[in-house]
Design a protein around this motif. Structure first.
Motif, mmCIF file in Angstrom:
data_model
loop_
_atom_site.group_PDB
_atom_site.id
_atom_site.type_symbol
_atom_site.label_atom_id
_atom_site.label_comp_id
_atom_site.label_asym_id
_atom_site.label_seq_id
_atom_site.Cartn_x
_atom_site.Cartn_y
_atom_site.Cartn_z
ATOM 1 N N ASP A 92 -10.592 22.146 62.271
ATOM 2 C CA ASP A 92 -10.680 23.120 63.360
ATOM 3 C C ASP A 92 -12.037 23.810 63.331
ATOM 4 N N ILE A 93 -12.451 24.294 64.465
ATOM 5 C CA ILE A 93 -13.760 24.932 64.617
ATOM 6 C C ILE A 93 -13.576 26.445 64.590
ATOM 7 N N ALA A 94 -14.283 27.094 63.694
ATOM 8 C CA ALA A 94 -14.192 28.541 63.541
ATOM 9 C C ALA A 94 -15.435 29.200 64.114
ATOM 10 N N LEU A 95 -15.230 30.273 64.845
ATOM 11 C CA LEU A 95 -16.330 31.051 65.408
ATOM 12 C C LEU A 95 -16.392 32.375 64.656
ATOM 13 N N PHE A 96 -17.552 32.654 64.088
ATOM 14 C CA PHE A 96 -17.762 33.870 63.304
ATOM 15 C C PHE A 96 -18.692 34.799 64.066
ATOM 16 N N GLY A 100 -18.465 26.863 62.438
ATOM 17 C CA GLY A 100 -18.280 26.019 61.269
ATOM 18 C C GLY A 100 -16.960 25.278 61.377
ATOM 19 N N PHE A 101 -16.817 24.226 60.606
ATOM 20 C CA PHE A 101 -15.579 23.457 60.565
ATOM 21 C C PHE A 101 -14.780 23.884 59.342
ATOM 22 N N LEU A 102 -13.494 24.166 59.544
ATOM 23 C CA LEU A 102 -12.644 24.586 58.442
ATOM 24 C C LEU A 102 -12.168 23.385 57.639
ATOM 25 N N THR A 128 -12.402 26.384 52.894
ATOM 26 C CA THR A 128 -13.862 26.333 52.961
ATOM 27 C C THR A 128 -14.310 26.206 54.406
ATOM 28 N N VAL A 129 -15.607 26.372 54.598
ATOM 29 C CA VAL A 129 -16.204 26.167 55.916
ATOM 30 C C VAL A 129 -17.455 25.308 55.739
ATOM 31 N N LEU A 130 -17.571 24.276 56.571
ATOM 32 C CA LEU A 130 -18.760 23.411 56.611
ATOM 33 C C LEU A 130 -19.630 23.925 57.749
ATOM 34 N N HIS A 131 -20.876 24.220 57.449
ATOM 35 C CA HIS A 131 -21.750 24.789 58.473
ATOM 36 C C HIS A 131 -23.208 24.531 58.138
ATOM 37 N N ALA A 132 -24.038 24.679 59.153
ATOM 38 C CA ALA A 132 -25.481 24.535 58.968
ATOM 39 C C ALA A 132 -26.036 25.857 58.437
ATOM 40 N N HIS A 133 -26.686 25.798 57.298
ATOM 41 C CA HIS A 133 -27.262 26.991 56.675
ATOM 42 C C HIS A 133 -28.749 27.029 57.010
ATOM 43 N N ILE A 169 -23.872 22.762 54.546
ATOM 44 C CA ILE A 169 -23.250 23.025 53.252
ATOM 45 C C ILE A 169 -21.764 23.332 53.449
ATOM 46 N N GLU A 170 -21.028 23.249 52.358
ATOM 47 C CA GLU A 170 -19.627 23.654 52.333
ATOM 48 C C GLU A 170 -19.508 24.792 51.335
ATOM 49 N N GLU A 171 -18.939 25.898 51.781
ATOM 50 C CA GLU A 171 -18.745 27.018 50.876
ATOM 51 C C GLU A 171 -17.420 27.712 51.185
ATOM 52 N N PRO A 172 -16.927 28.527 50.257
ATOM 53 C CA PRO A 172 -15.631 29.179 50.468
ATOM 54 C C PRO A 172 -15.616 30.007 51.749
ATOM 55 N N LEU A 173 -14.506 29.948 52.442
ATOM 56 C CA LEU A 173 -14.339 30.729 53.662
ATOM 57 C C LEU A 173 -14.470 32.217 53.369
ATOM 58 N N ALA A 174 -14.116 32.631 52.160
ATOM 59 C CA ALA A 174 -14.191 34.049 51.786
ATOM 60 C C ALA A 174 -15.606 34.609 51.927
ATOM 61 N N VAL A 175 -16.620 33.764 51.820
ATOM 62 C CA VAL A 175 -18.015 34.201 51.989
ATOM 63 C C VAL A 175 -18.225 34.779 53.391
ATOM 64 N N PHE A 176 -17.551 34.175 54.390
ATOM 65 C CA PHE A 176 -17.696 34.600 55.781
ATOM 66 C C PHE A 176 -16.668 35.634 56.195
ATOM 67 N N GLY A 177 -15.518 35.610 55.572
ATOM 68 C CA GLY A 177 -14.399 36.406 56.052
ATOM 69 C C GLY A 177 -13.671 35.605 57.121
ATOM 70 N N SER A 178 -12.686 36.219 57.722
ATOM 71 C CA SER A 178 -11.885 35.518 58.723
ATOM 72 C C SER A 178 -12.683 35.291 59.999
ATOM 73 N N PRO A 179 -12.565 34.102 60.575
ATOM 74 C CA PRO A 179 -13.202 33.870 61.876
ATOM 75 C C PRO A 179 -12.499 34.697 62.943
#
Length: 81
Positions: free
Chosen positions: A19-23, A33-35, A43-48, A55-65
């Motif tokens: 699924d696609i998350a909007l932050f 990012g992609f969940l 985790t969330v896959l996104h362009a850094h 990169i892929e990093e824990p979703l907790a880094v972003f918080g809830s979309p």
């Protein structure tokens, strides 16, 4: 609204991998990012931007979309139009 021409909104507790998350940052939608799940961790896959790679990093880094979407399929109608 344009996202909803090709995507289906998803409730926060109904997300699936892919699924696609909007932050947002400071109240503005700024990042997609992609969940995913990695060893049971959300985790969330996104362009850094600074790292200049995806990169892929824990979703907790972003918080809830604040919004979640899923690609439309044939069951959603208007698929591929």
């Amino acid at each position: 609204a344009h996202l909803e021409t090709i995507l289906v909104p998803v409730a926060g507790d109904q997300w699936q991998q892919g699924d696609i998350a909007l932050f947002r940052d400071s109240g503005f939608p700024v990042h997609l990012g992609f969940l995913a799940l990695k060893k049971g961790v959300q985790t969330v896959l996104h362009a850094h931007a600074r790292r200049r790679k995806v990169i892929e990093e824990p979703l907790a880094v972003f918080g809830s979309p604040f919004a979640l979407y899923r690609m439309k399929g044939p069951q959603d109608g208007n698929f591929g139009t």
